[in-house]
Design a protein around this motif. Structure first.
Motif, PDB file in Angstrom:
ATOM      1  N   LEU A   1       0.824  -1.202   0.000  1.00 55.41           N
ATOM      2  CA  LEU A   1       0.000   0.000   0.000  1.00 55.41           C
ATOM      3  C   LEU A   1       0.865   1.262   0.000  1.00 55.41           C
ATOM      4  CD1 LEU A   1      -2.683  -1.049   2.649  1.00 55.41           C
ATOM      5  CD2 LEU A   1      -2.911  -1.090   0.153  1.00 55.41           C
ATOM      6  N   HIS A   2       0.310   2.320  -0.559  1.00 54.96           N
ATOM      7  CA  HIS A   2       0.962   3.621  -0.656  1.00 54.96           C
ATOM      8  C   HIS A   2       0.009   4.660  -0.077  1.00 54.96           C
ATOM      9  CE1 HIS A   2       3.504   6.724  -2.652  1.00 54.96           C
ATOM     10  NE2 HIS A   2       2.362   7.383  -2.763  1.00 54.96           N
ATOM     11  N   LEU A   3       0.549   5.727   0.505  1.00 60.66           N
ATOM     12  CA  LEU A   3      -0.279   6.810   1.023  1.00 60.66           C
ATOM     13  C   LEU A   3       0.160   8.127   0.405  1.00 60.66           C
ATOM     14  CD1 LEU A   3      -2.482   7.759   3.074  1.00 60.66           C
ATOM     15  CD2 LEU A   3      -0.591   8.287   4.632  1.00 60.66           C
ATOM     16  N   ASP A   4      -0.800   8.864  -0.153  1.00 58.80           N
ATOM     17  CA  ASP A   4      -0.558  10.224  -0.613  1.00 58.80           C
ATOM     18  C   ASP A   4      -1.200  11.203   0.359  1.00 58.80           C
ATOM     19  OD1 ASP A   4       0.976   9.947  -3.000  1.00 58.80           O
ATOM     20  OD2 ASP A   4      -0.821   9.245  -4.051  1.00 58.80           O
ATOM     21  N   VAL A   5      -0.432  12.208   0.761  1.00 57.77           N
ATOM     22  CA  VAL A   5      -0.948  13.331   1.539  1.00 57.77           C
ATOM     23  C   VAL A   5      -1.313  14.418   0.536  1.00 57.77           C
ATOM     24  CG1 VAL A   5      -0.451  15.026   3.337  1.00 57.77           C
ATOM     25  CG2 VAL A   5       0.517  12.713   3.495  1.00 57.77           C
ATOM     26  N   LEU A   6      -2.594  14.739   0.450  1.00 55.75           N
ATOM     27  CA  LEU A   6      -3.092  15.703  -0.535  1.00 55.75           C
ATOM     28  C   LEU A   6      -3.185  17.069   0.123  1.00 55.75           C
ATOM     29  CD1 LEU A   6      -6.054  13.503  -1.868  1.00 55.75           C
ATOM     30  CD2 LEU A   6      -3.659  13.448  -2.580  1.00 55.75           C
TER      31      LEU A   6
ATOM     32  N   THR B   1       4.444   1.000   1.990  1.00 52.46           N
ATOM     33  CA  THR B   1       5.691   0.867   1.252  1.00 52.46           C
ATOM     34  C   THR B   1       6.051   2.153   0.538  1.00 52.46           C
ATOM     35  OG1 THR B   1       4.542   0.014  -0.689  1.00 52.46           O
ATOM     36  CG2 THR B   1       5.319  -1.605   0.911  1.00 52.46           C
ATOM     37  N   GLY B   2       5.165   3.131   0.546  1.00 50.14           N
ATOM     38  CA  GLY B   2       5.442   4.408  -0.062  1.00 50.14           C
ATOM     39  C   GLY B   2       4.605   5.499   0.558  1.00 50.14           C
ATOM     40  N   LEU B   3       5.143   6.715   0.571  1.00 46.66           N
ATOM     41  CA  LEU B   3       4.464   7.845   1.187  1.00 46.66           C
ATOM     42  C   LEU B   3       4.893   9.100   0.427  1.00 46.66           C
ATOM     43  CD1 LEU B   3       2.767   8.909   3.605  1.00 46.66           C
ATOM     44  CD2 LEU B   3       4.872   8.988   4.942  1.00 46.66           C
ATOM     45  N   GLY B   4       3.915   9.882  -0.022  1.00 48.32           N
ATOM     46  CA  GLY B   4       4.261  11.052  -0.805  1.00 48.32           C
ATOM     47  C   GLY B   4       3.296  12.194  -0.592  1.00 48.32           C
ATOM     48  N   VAL B   5       3.646  13.353  -1.158  1.00 47.74           N
ATOM     49  CA  VAL B   5       2.813  14.551  -1.102  1.00 47.74           C
ATOM     50  C   VAL B   5       2.325  14.859  -2.499  1.00 47.74           C
ATOM     51  CG1 VAL B   5       2.762  17.027  -0.614  1.00 47.74           C
ATOM     52  CG2 VAL B   5       4.054  15.491   0.880  1.00 47.74           C
ATOM     53  N   VAL B   6       1.034  15.127  -2.641  1.00 51.36           N
ATOM     54  CA  VAL B   6       0.454  15.559  -3.906  1.00 51.36           C
ATOM     55  C   VAL B   6      -0.110  16.947  -3.703  1.00 51.36           C
ATOM     56  CG1 VAL B   6      -1.325  15.126  -5.648  1.00 51.36           C
ATOM     57  CG2 VAL B   6      -0.099  13.210  -4.630  1.00 51.36           C
ATOM     58  N   ARG B   7       0.399  17.914  -4.472  1.00 47.79           N
ATOM     59  CA  ARG B   7      -0.093  19.290  -4.402  1.00 47.79           C
ATOM     60  C   ARG B   7      -1.340  19.412  -5.232  1.00 47.79           C
ATOM     61  NH1 ARG B   7       2.767  20.587  -0.029  1.00 47.79           N
ATOM     62  NH2 ARG B   7       4.980  20.200  -0.350  1.00 47.79           N
ATOM     63  N   ILE B   8      -2.417  19.893  -4.662  1.00 47.28           N
ATOM     64  CA  ILE B   8      -3.698  20.027  -5.346  1.00 47.28           C
ATOM     65  C   ILE B   8      -3.899  21.491  -5.737  1.00 47.28           C
ATOM     66  CG2 ILE B   8      -6.190  19.680  -5.193  1.00 47.28           C
ATOM     67  CD1 ILE B   8      -4.539  17.104  -5.090  1.00 47.28           C
ATOM     68  N   GLY B   9      -4.258  21.708  -6.990  1.00 49.39           N
ATOM     69  CA  GLY B   9      -4.533  23.062  -7.456  1.00 49.39           C
ATOM     70  C   GLY B   9      -3.301  23.914  -7.569  1.00 49.39           C
TER      71      GLY B   9
END
Length: 316
Positions: free
Chosen positions: A282-287, A308-316
């Protein structure tokens, strides 16, 4: 494309080809997110390349019962063990009585609803699932028990639990407390009583319920942190038989109706070539819409051993 609004969230429903081609773009200003329901596995790499996360629609949180309370606590972080013990000490110090009602009867369930409904009513997008399922649950009352917390004879908290003998699992379906009780960690004390009841019955696991994979709408990001720190691991809900909804691919476009930040649990980028199982990574994105030069500041509270993965997604 079909546009629908669910509890204030405006969703554009498209197929995999339309998602990949960007045919939904002309409606961007109307939508909170774009979603493909049941994307075929061969489309997953292309959808990810188009900015979509492929994920289970619902996740169910699971933890082994362990042979004793001390063994269970030994698996938690030092801080979380402290939080649980603070809750237990608070309950003991205030003479909070933990009763187990097995099976659940009408009076027990309706007393639970008197706490639950105001709690859900105070949420921005709360859905009173327990109230909606009252007749169904009471029709299966032998399969349910409740852990009730009483202080000075007044109900201050309750966990509504289902016995899944077929899976050797106690499912904590609904939990509610008074506001003061939440602040004093009594929820953790009730959960320890649920674990004790599961051990008494010889069950192997406890489930901390089922949530949407997107945290920030009905379920809030704090719930993810709470459950993961308490030693629970999420699995696709359909594998446990909780929900039968298919996988989804989602691209969040704005956070107007969601929290800042929001979270999305998805399958790791290399998943999809084989059948999804309990062990699929599983992976987690912080939006987030925040502009920061330090992505680590966004990730710290959301780290968990099952990711197994963790990232940041910039919205807008």
């Amino acid at each position: 494309m079909k546009i629908e609004t669910v509890n204030g969230l405006t969703i554009g429903l498209v197929d995999a080809d339309e998602a990949e081609s960007g045919g939904w773009e002309r409606h961007r200003g109307e939508l909170d997110l774009v979603r493909v329901v049941g994307p075929p596995p061969e489309s997953w790499p292309r959808l990810r390349a188009a900015g979509f996360a492929v994920h289970p629609s619902w996740i169910t949180w699971m933890a082994p019962v362990a042979a004793s309370e001390e063994e269970f606590l030994s698996r938690l972080s030092v801080q979380e063990r402290r939080n649980v013990r603070l809750g237990l000490r608070y309950a003991a110090g205030r003479d909070v009585r933990m009763d187990v009602a097995d099976p659940v009867d009408d009076l027990v369930f309706d007393d639970f609803l008197k706490l639950y409904e105001p709690h859900i009513g105070g949420m921005r997008h709360g859905v009173p699932y327990a109230s909606m399922e009252r007749e169904e649950i009471l029709g299966m009352r032998e399969d349910y028990f409740a852990v009730q917390a009483f202080e000075d004879g007044t109900l201050v908290g309750c966990c509504m639990c289902r016995k899944r003998a077929d899976a050797s699992t106690v499912v904590i379906r609904f939990v509610t407390t008074t506001q003061d009780s939440r602040q004093h960690r009594i929820v953790r004390a009730m959960y320890m009583r649920v674990f004790a009841k599961a051990r008494e019955m010889g069950y192997q696991s406890v489930s901390l319920g089922t949530d949407p994979a997107l945290y920030g709408h009905i379920a809030k990001p704090g719930l993810f942190r709470f459950k993961s720190r308490l030693g629970f691991t999420p699995i696709p809900a359909r594998l446990f038989g909780t929900m039968d909804d298919p996988d989804e691919a989602t691209r969040v476009l704005r956070l107007d109706t969601l929290t800042e930040p929001s979270l999305l649990i998805s399958y790791a980028p290399d998943a999809g070539s084989e059948e999804i199982t309990f062990d699929t990574p599983l992976h987690l994105d912080v939006l987030t819409g925040e502009d920061t030069d330090d992505p680590e500041a966004d990730l710290g509270p959301y780290r968990a051993p099952f990711l197994t993965g963790l990232g940041v997604v910039r919205i807008g």
